[in-house]
Design a protein around this motif. Structure first.
Motif, mmCIF file in Angstrom:
data_model
loop_
_atom_site.group_PDB
_atom_site.id
_atom_site.type_symbol
_atom_site.label_atom_id
_atom_site.label_comp_id
_atom_site.label_asym_id
_atom_site.label_seq_id
_atom_site.Cartn_x
_atom_site.Cartn_y
_atom_site.Cartn_z
ATOM 1 N N HIS A 157 0.812 -1.209 0.000
ATOM 2 C CA HIS A 157 0.000 0.000 0.000
ATOM 3 C C HIS A 157 0.846 1.259 0.000
ATOM 4 C CE1 HIS A 157 -3.819 -2.100 0.742
ATOM 5 N NE2 HIS A 157 -3.034 -2.970 1.350
ATOM 6 N N GLU A 158 0.281 2.292 -0.545
ATOM 7 C CA GLU A 158 0.949 3.596 -0.574
ATOM 8 C C GLU A 158 0.002 4.632 0.004
ATOM 9 O OE1 GLU A 158 3.706 6.056 -3.693
ATOM 10 O OE2 GLU A 158 2.169 4.718 -4.402
ATOM 11 N N THR A 159 0.561 5.644 0.606
ATOM 12 C CA THR A 159 -0.252 6.655 1.242
ATOM 13 C C THR A 159 -0.582 7.782 0.285
ATOM 14 O OG1 THR A 159 1.658 7.896 1.940
ATOM 15 C CG2 THR A 159 0.917 6.173 3.424
ATOM 16 N N ALA A 160 -1.592 8.553 0.642
ATOM 17 C CA ALA A 160 -1.985 9.688 -0.196
ATOM 18 C C ALA A 160 -0.862 10.704 -0.298
ATOM 19 C CB ALA A 160 -3.243 10.348 0.383
ATOM 20 N N ARG A 161 -0.069 10.797 0.774
ATOM 21 C CA ARG A 161 1.021 11.775 0.764
ATOM 22 C C ARG A 161 2.037 11.464 -0.318
ATOM 23 N NH1 ARG A 161 2.771 15.397 4.607
ATOM 24 N NH2 ARG A 161 4.925 16.080 4.376
ATOM 25 N N LEU A 162 2.170 10.182 -0.656
ATOM 26 C CA LEU A 162 3.124 9.788 -1.681
ATOM 27 C C LEU A 162 2.506 9.802 -3.066
ATOM 28 C CD1 LEU A 162 4.954 6.860 0.120
ATOM 29 C CD2 LEU A 162 5.699 9.210 -0.145
ATOM 30 N N ASN A 163 1.287 10.319 -3.177
ATOM 31 C CA ASN A 163 0.639 10.475 -4.483
ATOM 32 C C ASN A 163 0.542 9.147 -5.224
ATOM 33 O OD1 ASN A 163 -0.618 11.757 -6.567
ATOM 34 N ND2 ASN A 163 1.288 12.385 -7.578
ATOM 35 N N ARG A 164 -0.255 8.238 -4.705
ATOM 36 C CA ARG A 164 -0.335 6.869 -5.181
ATOM 37 C C ARG A 164 -0.568 6.791 -6.685
ATOM 38 N NH1 ARG A 164 -4.590 4.712 -0.774
ATOM 39 N NH2 ARG A 164 -5.540 6.692 -1.336
ATOM 40 N N PRO A 165 0.270 6.015 -7.381
ATOM 41 C CA PRO A 165 0.094 5.896 -8.809
ATOM 42 C C PRO A 165 -1.075 5.013 -9.196
ATOM 43 C CG PRO A 165 1.925 4.536 -8.068
ATOM 44 C CD PRO A 165 1.475 5.341 -6.893
ATOM 45 N N SER A 166 -1.394 3.996 -8.380
ATOM 46 C CA SER A 166 -2.471 3.087 -8.729
ATOM 47 C C SER A 166 -3.554 3.030 -7.676
ATOM 48 C CB SER A 166 -1.917 1.678 -8.948
ATOM 49 O OG SER A 166 -1.358 1.177 -7.747
ATOM 50 N N GLY A 167 -3.368 3.751 -6.592
ATOM 51 C CA GLY A 167 -4.391 3.832 -5.576
ATOM 52 C C GLY A 167 -4.329 2.775 -4.514
ATOM 53 N N ASP A 168 -3.603 1.657 -4.741
ATOM 54 C CA ASP A 168 -3.607 0.637 -3.707
ATOM 55 C C ASP A 168 -2.254 -0.003 -3.442
ATOM 56 O OD1 ASP A 168 -3.348 -0.752 -6.023
ATOM 57 O OD2 ASP A 168 -4.841 -2.280 -5.557
ATOM 58 N N HIS A 169 -1.239 0.250 -4.264
ATOM 59 C CA HIS A 169 0.062 -0.321 -3.977
ATOM 60 C C HIS A 169 1.144 0.380 -4.775
ATOM 61 C CE1 HIS A 169 -0.545 -2.344 -7.794
ATOM 62 N NE2 HIS A 169 0.645 -2.886 -7.724
#
Length: 381
Positions: free
Chosen positions: A6-18
């Motif tokens: 998972h990636e956080t919103a702060r890192l500007n997720r490229p795919s929304g979930d990982h």
């Protein structure tokens, strides 16, 4: 070892979930473990591969990467969120359904294998370590069998010790996240305590391994915390230095301590590897040059099926070896190993893809659904 990254919103997720590159990292680590175990089953003297397997097939470092990644990707579950009873129960339910269903399936196949006459077939060119894997009619009481199915015994899935670490550390992980993402002094104290406990648990045997490796999860959580405040990329050269440091930690620790043949579960080696793994994860999460290369679709796919690769490869190795042994006897050992590697990889990848599609995804979705129901029920209640 088993969550999509998972990636956080702060890192500007490229795919929304990982984060694709971290998913690929997981896949590379799984293949590293497979190759190390494969080479170890069939030693052919001091060949190039055996002499350098601690570098190219560093399975211990790969396992540490799994643990640091788990701490990193699970942190958003409780970062800036309450640790209420409903949240905790939902987290535990989802974690159980993410790990145990596929483990249970692989355990069942391993059980039928060790009870079959097929597991007695001889492999003349294998070594004693191979013969000890999934040995025929291994003693299995009802208690041992039950523990195998939930990752608490390694009789049927030799790498279950890592599953036990994942599941047991998960019990306290929400509280570790709160401690590591709170006040700075509390985060530092949590790391120090976890590191000290790691060294104290070094001689405690298999049951102490979750304590020994808990610090790796803490380092993953701290990496996530740092990314919330600092997303600046560091030099690609520093990233490559971290990769070299990760795979060569065993030799550096041997030189510094004067020890030869460090034990697999050495706490100092594990701690240093976890720190290097954290730098690698940070670099990939901030989208450095290597992150773009590791975002290739086929590598991300490899990461998607990595849990299956990790769980099934021992069973595939022993089955393929016994099926092919008679045909390979006339050849030299290096040729035997090469000819066997092709079906081992093909079957491992195929079985892992099948299990991902028809076991992991459905049960992961079930876990998410049950998590929502458990949260709602306890919140009302």
């Amino acid at each position: 070892m088993s969550d999509r990254t998972h990636e956080t919103a702060r890192l500007n997720r490229p795919s929304g979930d990982h984060i694709p590159s971290l998913q690929s990292l997981r896949g590379i680590a799984s293949l590293t473990v497979l190759m190390r175990h494969y080479v170890r089953c069939f030693p052919g003297g001091e060949t190039f591969w055996l002499a350098y397997q601690n570098i190219f097939f560093n399975s211990q470092a790969a396992v540490v990467v799994f643990f640091v990644l788990s701490g990193f990707v699970l942190s958003p579950s409780f970062f800036n969120k309450p640790t209420s009873v409903s949240e905790l129960a939902g987290f535990y339910v989802r974690r159980f359904f993410r790990i145990v269903p596929l483990l249970a399936v692989v355990t069942a196949f391993s059980f039928f294998y060790v009870k079959s006459a097929f597991s007695t077939w001889k492999v003349p060119f294998a070594n004693s370590w191979f013969e000890g894997l999934l040995a025929h009619d291994v003693p299995l009481s009802a208690s041992i069998l039950a523990r195998c199915f939930v990752g608490m015994n390694s009789a049927l899935v030799p790498q279950n010790w890592t599953i036990a670490c994942e599941l047991l550390v998960a019990l306290i992980l929400p509280f570790l996240v709160k401690a590591c993402t709170g006040r700075l002094w509390l985060a530092a104290l949590t790391f120090v305590i976890a590191a000290v406990l790691s060294f104290l648990a070094a001689d405690g045997g298999g049951k102490s391994l979750p304590v020994l490796y808990a610090v790796d999860f803490v380092i993953g959580i701290l990496t996530f915390r740092i990314l919330q405040s600092y997303t600046k990329r560091y030099s690609d050269l520093f990233f490559y230095a971290a990769v070299i440091g990760l795979v060569c930690t065993w030799k550096m620790v041997e030189v510094v301590t004067g020890q030869v043949d460090l034990p697999f579960n050495d706490p100092l080696r594990s701690l240093v590897e976890a720190i290097f793994a954290a730098f690698i994860i940070y670099g990939l999460a901030t989208k450095n040059h290597m992150a773009r290369l590791l975002s290739a679709r086929w590598l991300v796919w490899l990461g998607d099926i990595s849990f299956g690769i990790y769980l099934v490869h021992f069973l595939v190795i022993v089955v393929v070896a016994r099926l092919m042994a008679h045909f390979l006897v006339p050849y030299s050992l290096p040729t035997q190993m090469l000819l066997m590697l092709v079906p081992v990889l093909a079957i491992s990848l195929g079985a892992s893809y099948f299990s991902y599609r028809f076991i992991e995804i459905p049960f992961n979705d079930l876990g998410k659904s049950l998590q929502r129901h458990v949260r709602a029920a306890l919140a009302r209640g």
